[in-house]
Design an enzyme around this catalytic site. Structure first.
Site, PDB file in Angstrom:
ATOM      1  N   HIS A 120       0.823  -1.211   0.000  1.00  0.00           N
ATOM      2  CA  HIS A 120       0.000   0.000   0.000  1.00  0.00           C
ATOM      3  C   HIS A 120       0.860   1.265   0.000  1.00  0.00           C
ATOM      4  CE1 HIS A 120      -4.066  -1.586   0.258  1.00  0.00           C
ATOM      5  NE2 HIS A 120      -3.575  -2.564   1.006  1.00  0.00           N
ATOM      6  N   GLU A 162      -5.906 -13.216   0.014  1.00  0.00           N
ATOM      7  CA  GLU A 162      -6.607 -11.930   0.046  1.00  0.00           C
ATOM      8  C   GLU A 162      -7.284 -11.675  -1.299  1.00  0.00           C
ATOM      9  OE1 GLU A 162      -4.140  -8.682   1.189  1.00  0.00           O
ATOM     10  OE2 GLU A 162      -3.994  -9.325   3.275  1.00  0.00           O
ATOM     11  N   TRP A 191      -9.344  -9.582  -2.088  1.00  0.00           N
ATOM     12  CA  TRP A 191      -9.702  -8.165  -2.240  1.00  0.00           C
ATOM     13  C   TRP A 191      -8.497  -7.293  -2.587  1.00  0.00           C
ATOM     14  CZ3 TRP A 191      -9.327 -10.769   2.392  1.00  0.00           C
ATOM     15  CH2 TRP A 191      -8.331 -10.329   3.278  1.00  0.00           C
ATOM     16  N   HIS A 192      -7.271  -7.815  -2.397  1.00  0.00           N
ATOM     17  CA  HIS A 192      -6.057  -7.017  -2.560  1.00  0.00           C
ATOM     18  C   HIS A 192      -5.497  -7.189  -3.968  1.00  0.00           C
ATOM     19  CE1 HIS A 192      -2.198  -5.230  -0.903  1.00  0.00           C
ATOM     20  NE2 HIS A 192      -1.789  -5.787  -2.042  1.00  0.00           N
TER      21      HIS A 192
END
Length: 278
Positions: free
Chosen positions: A193, A250, A252-253
């Site tokens: 991120h 994950e 969603w990542h």
């Protein structure tokens, strides 16, 4: 006829609540100014110092989602005040990438022009590009295409600063211990991120699936998994690749790597670590 005194008394009584509320407002404003000043006039730092989580820094639906964590993992998005549920024990012996890579570099690592951020390839603490405009534009195009199929996608978290990751990771370590925290959250300097190229994606009005494994089972999650590469994104931590990526599944990542490279990685069914032999 009422006396002048009685009228004045009534007026004073009416003014009293305004005086009190005004005084409280002045005190609160004064406190806010002093507090922000004590935190180097940094609003994010001031909020974090109060213990208020801003875990979702880039969100279209006014920030703060979550709910209980998935039975497997939630990176960077637990519910404040609620402990993580016990995750399934998985052999992570092959993904202890931090060992031997504990020192942050002075410059970021690029492989064939692709910025790498992982447990083996950290970023400088000073690296602060903000959210990638190119990645945001690609996401918006993907979201527009998804809308035609009835899915209202939202990037509920993207860029996170090094300083914020420090606070986030320390909170998880305090809650669950370092060994457990390393399974679902990146140490400061090691988070994708921080690159500004990682987008946590969910479906608007279905926040119960945000940062949860269950998102991968939704129709919207399946659509993103099958189409993200067309817009330059790849699922960074696929299921069954924990030993390679160092992180649990994950769905969603997603990481933006460009429309030329993403289809190649997707069609090969491998991770960036495998593609570049990192």
């Amino acid at each position: 006829m009422q006396s002048r005194y009685s009228l004045l008394s009534r007026n004073k009584k009416k003014k009293w609540p305004y005086f009190v509320s005004g005084s409280i407002a002045v005190v609160l404003i004064g406190f806010i100014v002093i507090w922000v000043g004590m935190n180097d006039w940094n609003i994010d730092k001031s909020i974090a110092a109060l213990g208020i989580s801003n875990k979702v820094e880039e969100t279209v639906i006014e920030e703060k989602v979550a709910g209980p964590v998935t039975e497997e993992k939630v990176e960077e998005t637990p519910v404040v005040g609620q402990p993580l549920e016990k995750v399934e024990e998985i052999d992570m012996s092959g993904a202890k990438g931090y060992e031997g890579h504990e020192t942050l570099p002075e410059v970021p690592t690029y492989v064939e022009g692709v910025l790498i951020a992982s447990k083996k390839y950290p970023l400088p603490s000073t690296y602060a590009p903000g959210e990638s405009k190119e990645a945001r534009e690609a996401f918006e195009r993907m979201a527009a295409e998804a809308a035609l199929s009835g899915y209202d996608l939202v990037a509920f978290s993207s860029y996170r600063s090094f300083d914020y990751q420090v606070q986030l990771y320390e909170r998880y370590v305090n809650n669950d211990g370092q060994e457990e925290a390393d399974r679902y959250s990146a140490r400061p300097g090691y988070s994708e991120h921080q690159t500004g190229l990682a987008f946590d994606i969910g479906e608007k009005l279905f926040e119960e699936h945000f940062a949860r494994v269950s998102f991968g089972e939704t129709e919207a999650g399946k659509w993103v998994a099958a189409n993200a590469h067309k817009y330059g994104f790849v699922m960074r931590y696929p299921n069954g690749k924990e030993k390679i990526t160092g992180y649990m599944y994950e769905p969603w990542h997603f990481r933006y790597i460009g429309e030329d490279l993403a289809p190649k990685v997707y069609e090969a069914g491998i991770t960036l670590e495998e593609y570049f032999d990192l």
